[in-house]
Design a protein around this motif. Sequence first.
Motif, PDB file in Angstrom:
ATOM      1  N   PRO A 139     -62.173 -23.280  34.553  1.00 54.81           N
ATOM      2  CA  PRO A 139     -63.356 -24.351  34.743  1.00 54.81           C
ATOM      3  C   PRO A 139     -64.371 -24.128  35.701  1.00 54.81           C
ATOM      4  O   PRO A 139     -65.235 -25.073  36.110  1.00 54.81           O
ATOM      5  N   LYS A 140     -64.502 -23.058  36.169  1.00 55.10           N
ATOM      6  CA  LYS A 140     -65.507 -22.633  37.163  1.00 55.10           C
ATOM      7  C   LYS A 140     -66.952 -22.677  36.307  1.00 55.10           C
ATOM      8  O   LYS A 140     -66.823 -22.262  35.240  1.00 55.10           O
ATOM      9  N   THR A 141     -67.759 -22.752  36.841  1.00 50.43           N
ATOM     10  CA  THR A 141     -69.187 -22.944  36.263  1.00 50.43           C
ATOM     11  C   THR A 141     -70.510 -22.463  36.662  1.00 50.43           C
ATOM     12  O   THR A 141     -71.493 -22.412  36.330  1.00 50.43           O
ATOM     13  N   ALA A 142     -70.174 -21.187  37.576  1.00 52.32           N
ATOM     14  CA  ALA A 142     -71.561 -20.416  38.090  1.00 52.32           C
ATOM     15  C   ALA A 142     -71.836 -19.542  37.015  1.00 52.32           C
ATOM     16  O   ALA A 142     -70.963 -18.816  36.259  1.00 52.32           O
ATOM     17  N   SER A 143     -73.203 -19.015  37.133  1.00 55.33           N
ATOM     18  CA  SER A 143     -73.673 -17.918  36.114  1.00 55.33           C
ATOM     19  C   SER A 143     -73.282 -16.740  36.979  1.00 55.33           C
ATOM     20  O   SER A 143     -72.885 -16.633  38.232  1.00 55.33           O
ATOM     21  N   VAL A 144     -73.521 -15.608  36.077  1.00 51.68           N
ATOM     22  CA  VAL A 144     -72.777 -14.206  36.852  1.00 51.68           C
ATOM     23  C   VAL A 144     -74.369 -13.331  36.337  1.00 51.68           C
ATOM     24  O   VAL A 144     -74.575 -13.227  35.451  1.00 51.68           O
ATOM     25  N   VAL A 145     -74.493 -12.487  37.439  1.00 50.80           N
ATOM     26  CA  VAL A 145     -75.596 -11.648  37.264  1.00 50.80           C
ATOM     27  C   VAL A 145     -74.907 -10.572  36.786  1.00 50.80           C
ATOM     28  O   VAL A 145     -74.112  -9.777  36.969  1.00 50.80           O
ATOM     29  N   HIS A 146     -75.478 -10.033  35.354  1.00 48.79           N
ATOM     30  CA  HIS A 146     -74.482  -9.212  34.417  1.00 48.79           C
ATOM     31  C   HIS A 146     -75.373  -8.339  33.433  1.00 48.79           C
ATOM     32  O   HIS A 146     -76.023  -9.148  32.496  1.00 48.79           O
ATOM     33  N   PRO A 147     -75.881  -7.342  33.877  1.00 50.07           N
ATOM     34  CA  PRO A 147     -76.643  -6.352  32.707  1.00 50.07           C
ATOM     35  C   PRO A 147     -75.994  -6.234  31.536  1.00 50.07           C
ATOM     36  O   PRO A 147     -74.753  -6.229  31.456  1.00 50.07           O
ATOM     37  N   LEU A 148     -76.727  -6.016  30.491  1.00 53.78           N
ATOM     38  CA  LEU A 148     -76.112  -5.737  29.026  1.00 53.78           C
ATOM     39  C   LEU A 148     -76.058  -4.514  28.802  1.00 53.78           C
ATOM     40  O   LEU A 148     -75.998  -3.990  27.273  1.00 53.78           O
ATOM     41  N   ASP A 149     -75.886  -3.425  29.686  1.00 59.38           N
ATOM     42  CA  ASP A 149     -75.961  -1.954  29.215  1.00 59.38           C
ATOM     43  C   ASP A 149     -74.797  -1.590  28.451  1.00 59.38           C
ATOM     44  O   ASP A 149     -73.654  -1.858  28.507  1.00 59.38           O
ATOM     45  N   HIS A 150     -75.248  -0.945  27.168  1.00 54.05           N
ATOM     46  CA  HIS A 150     -73.872  -0.667  26.061  1.00 54.05           C
ATOM     47  C   HIS A 150     -74.618   0.535  25.209  1.00 54.05           C
ATOM     48  O   HIS A 150     -75.702   0.524  24.995  1.00 54.05           O
ATOM     49  N   THR A 151     -73.565   1.742  25.055  1.00 59.02           N
ATOM     50  CA  THR A 151     -74.058   2.621  24.034  1.00 59.02           C
ATOM     51  C   THR A 151     -73.385   2.397  22.782  1.00 59.02           C
ATOM     52  O   THR A 151     -71.994   2.294  22.782  1.00 59.02           O
ATOM     53  N   TRP A 152     -74.092   2.107  21.858  1.00 60.94           N
ATOM     54  CA  TRP A 152     -73.371   1.475  20.351  1.00 60.94           C
ATOM     55  C   TRP A 152     -73.073   2.639  19.640  1.00 60.94           C
ATOM     56  O   TRP A 152     -73.608   4.002  19.804  1.00 60.94           O
ATOM     57  N   HIS A 153     -71.981   2.625  18.973  1.00 62.13           N
ATOM     58  CA  HIS A 153     -71.515   3.696  18.146  1.00 62.13           C
ATOM     59  C   HIS A 153     -70.997   3.347  16.607  1.00 62.13           C
ATOM     60  O   HIS A 153     -70.258   3.651  16.137  1.00 62.13           O
ATOM     61  N   ASP A 154     -71.914   2.425  16.164  1.00 63.19           N
ATOM     62  CA  ASP A 154     -72.015   1.703  14.968  1.00 63.19           C
ATOM     63  C   ASP A 154     -72.985   2.196  13.882  1.00 63.19           C
ATOM     64  O   ASP A 154     -73.467   1.289  13.027  1.00 63.19           O
ATOM     65  N   LYS A 155     -73.862   3.381  14.103  1.00 55.53           N
ATOM     66  CA  LYS A 155     -74.857   3.907  13.405  1.00 55.53           C
ATOM     67  C   LYS A 155     -74.751   3.901  11.911  1.00 55.53           C
ATOM     68  O   LYS A 155     -75.407   3.292  11.151  1.00 55.53           O
ATOM     69  N   LYS A 156     -73.634   4.204  11.543  1.00 55.93           N
ATOM     70  CA  LYS A 156     -73.200   4.194  10.189  1.00 55.93           C
ATOM     71  C   LYS A 156     -73.405   2.922   9.377  1.00 55.93           C
ATOM     72  O   LYS A 156     -73.869   2.719   8.462  1.00 55.93           O
ATOM     73  N   TRP A 157     -72.705   1.761  10.149  1.00 59.03           N
ATOM     74  CA  TRP A 157     -72.566   0.900   9.657  1.00 59.03           C
ATOM     75  C   TRP A 157     -74.304   0.318   9.743  1.00 59.03           C
ATOM     76  O   TRP A 157     -74.211  -0.578   8.540  1.00 59.03           O
ATOM     77  N   MET A 158     -74.914   0.189  10.622  1.00 61.03           N
ATOM     78  CA  MET A 158     -76.041  -0.365  10.807  1.00 61.03           C
ATOM     79  C   MET A 158     -76.909   0.247   9.462  1.00 61.03           C
ATOM     80  O   MET A 158     -77.786  -0.490   9.086  1.00 61.03           O
ATOM     81  N   GLN A 159     -76.664   1.245   9.395  1.00 57.57           N
ATOM     82  CA  GLN A 159     -77.769   2.203   8.111  1.00 57.57           C
ATOM     83  C   GLN A 159     -77.300   1.439   6.812  1.00 57.57           C
ATOM     84  O   GLN A 159     -78.249   1.411   5.929  1.00 57.57           O
ATOM     85  N   GLN A 160     -75.954   1.089   6.595  1.00 62.62           N
ATOM     86  CA  GLN A 160     -75.457   0.672   5.454  1.00 62.62           C
ATOM     87  C   GLN A 160     -75.168  -0.621   5.243  1.00 62.62           C
ATOM     88  O   GLN A 160     -74.977  -1.209   4.274  1.00 62.62           O
ATOM     89  N   ARG A 161     -75.793  -1.384   6.353  1.00 63.12           N
ATOM     90  CA  ARG A 161     -75.314  -2.922   6.331  1.00 63.12           C
ATOM     91  C   ARG A 161     -75.953  -3.520   5.100  1.00 63.12           C
ATOM     92  O   ARG A 161     -75.684  -4.590   4.819  1.00 63.12           O
ATOM     93  N   LYS A 162     -77.274  -3.384   4.959  1.00 63.91           N
ATOM     94  CA  LYS A 162     -77.721  -3.906   3.691  1.00 63.91           C
ATOM     95  C   LYS A 162     -76.942  -4.022   2.537  1.00 63.91           C
ATOM     96  O   LYS A 162     -77.050  -4.954   1.726  1.00 63.91           O
ATOM     97  N   LYS A 163     -76.644  -2.897   2.080  1.00 63.97           N
ATOM     98  CA  LYS A 163     -75.570  -2.876   0.963  1.00 63.97           C
ATOM     99  C   LYS A 163     -74.134  -3.923   1.130  1.00 63.97           C
ATOM    100  O   LYS A 163     -73.961  -4.828   0.150  1.00 63.97           O
ATOM    101  N   HIS A 164     -73.745  -3.892   2.425  1.00 62.66           N
ATOM    102  CA  HIS A 164     -72.402  -4.505   2.458  1.00 62.66           C
ATOM    103  C   HIS A 164     -72.742  -6.138   2.679  1.00 62.66           C
ATOM    104  O   HIS A 164     -72.023  -7.011   2.315  1.00 62.66           O
ATOM    105  N   ASN A 165     -74.268  -6.519   3.037  1.00 60.68           N
ATOM    106  CA  ASN A 165     -74.390  -7.749   3.399  1.00 60.68           C
ATOM    107  C   ASN A 165     -75.153  -8.530   1.995  1.00 60.68           C
ATOM    108  O   ASN A 165     -75.492  -9.748   2.094  1.00 60.68           O
ATOM    109  N   SER A 166     -75.389  -7.589   1.018  1.00 61.41           N
ATOM    110  CA  SER A 166     -76.228  -8.084  -0.136  1.00 61.41           C
ATOM    111  C   SER A 166     -75.360  -9.269  -0.887  1.00 61.41           C
ATOM    112  O   SER A 166     -74.103  -9.269  -1.049  1.00 61.41           O
ATOM    113  N   LEU A 167     -76.263 -10.010  -1.425  1.00 61.98           N
ATOM    114  CA  LEU A 167     -75.455 -11.229  -2.203  1.00 61.98           C
ATOM    115  C   LEU A 167     -75.041 -10.646  -3.591  1.00 61.98           C
ATOM    116  O   LEU A 167     -74.034 -11.401  -4.039  1.00 61.98           O
TER     117      LEU A 167
END
Length: 507
Positions: free
Chosen positions: A128-156
């Motif tokens: 129940p605490k309510t303060a904000s936290v200073v927090h950078p969003l640094d992250h190295t992603w490892h989902d390049k294959k998915w992102m390259q093929q996402r259009k096919k997976h998300n197609s209607l």
Amino acid sequence: MTGVINRPLQSVEPFSLFSSGDIALFQAGSHYRLYEKFGAHTLEYEGVQGTYFAVWAPDAAFVAVMGDFNQWDHYSHTLLPRWDSSGIWEGFIPGVEAGCLYKYFIRANSGEELFKGDPFATRWEVRPKTASVVHPLDHTWHDKKWMQQRKKHNSLSSPFSVYEVHLGSWRRPDPNDEKSVYSYGEIAAMLVPYVKEMGFTHVELMPVMEHPFDGSWGYQLTGYYAATSRYGTPQDFMAMVEAFHAAGIGVILDWVPSHFPHDAHGLYRFDGSHVYEYADMRKGYHPDWNSYIFNYSRNEVRSFLLSNAIYWLDKFHIDGLRVDAVASMIHLDYSRERGAWEPNELGGNENLEAISFLKKLNETVYALFPDVQTIAEDSTNHYGVSRPTFMGGLGFGMKWMMGWMNDTLDYFQKDPIHRKWYQNDLTFSLVYAFSENYMLPLSHDEVVHGKSPLLYKMPGDDWQKCANLRLLYGYMYTHPGTKLLFMGASWGRLPNGITNGSWTGTC
């Protein structure tokens, strides 16, 4: 955590992340990357390490940052208003580093004093605490294959079967303790293989943005830019998204731009005035949910929401947004009695400002991320929800087929002997099945607030209930449209694990 140099005010010259172009876009309702400007950003300025803060409080007379770095003092670190009357207060505070807790102390022009969390905070304390936290969003992603093929997976035109999940209650370490939850990593280790084994192509997560009350299931948000700390850090959530992508599963987030709660640390009356919500409560208050409605006519609010949608797609590699309660956004008379709403300038019941915003939202999302999907929860017959905006539509990729859901459940709840008189409940949906890009939802809405699970809605004895449920799913998966099932609906569990011969109590 290191302390901050004890100075009454900033020790360096005024510094800003905003350009004149940023201000122009912000005030035009077209800025879609405000998260790069507002909030708390750790950086080095003139050789000094610290954090830059920026907050929009147009009716404030005084704004300061208070936190564990200055013993929560109201006056040690003041922010300065920009010269351009944008309502933005900003400042660089030396020594404030990642992990520091903070809030904004705001004195309104009326003299009222408020203690607010940061609307753009990337992390909050665990409720129940309510303060904000200073927090950078640094992250190295490892989902390049998915992102390259996402259009096919998300197609209607590709298989699209969604498993809807509430992370906090899908499984619990202690089933008897509702506060007991797994971490993002622990959830991923169990949920990813389960979703894969069950054959779903996507998972839809009920709101993961920070919210104060567990019972809201995340639909009453206070931290629109923060993955909830209940289960870990933003980077832990990113790793969970990566795990789904590695398994070939898309991730959809529930997103709630329709309303927000009145918690004292949240958006409501942020600077003592109606900053984010309509001042006229005929438009600004939601009677069903005891919450407040965003002012879609205010360009700065439009930029806030537009940036928030892009934020999750950009920073967290989310594959789609299911937009909650669209019907309540686009109708002024939604859940209101006669006399409790005012017609628009054309005399109709449409919220033209909200409609304009949704069109802008979808145009922006698909321009920047053409391989994602936006999905509208809309229970009305508003024209063209999933049609392009140049055709007069709202521009969503899909729309929930609420009529199919209601008619189908009404039909299956009837005793089979009576169903021959209600065949129209099954056939009517095919009359309009291709008027929109429909998703067939058997969602959380059908089991919450005392509603029974789908299995219990079926007539007959235990064997017949299971047979009816299997028939329902068979019908659902052969009906035109993409599919969505809420967690638990994928397996029918009878009360108390009833057994019948080799039958173990599940369907």
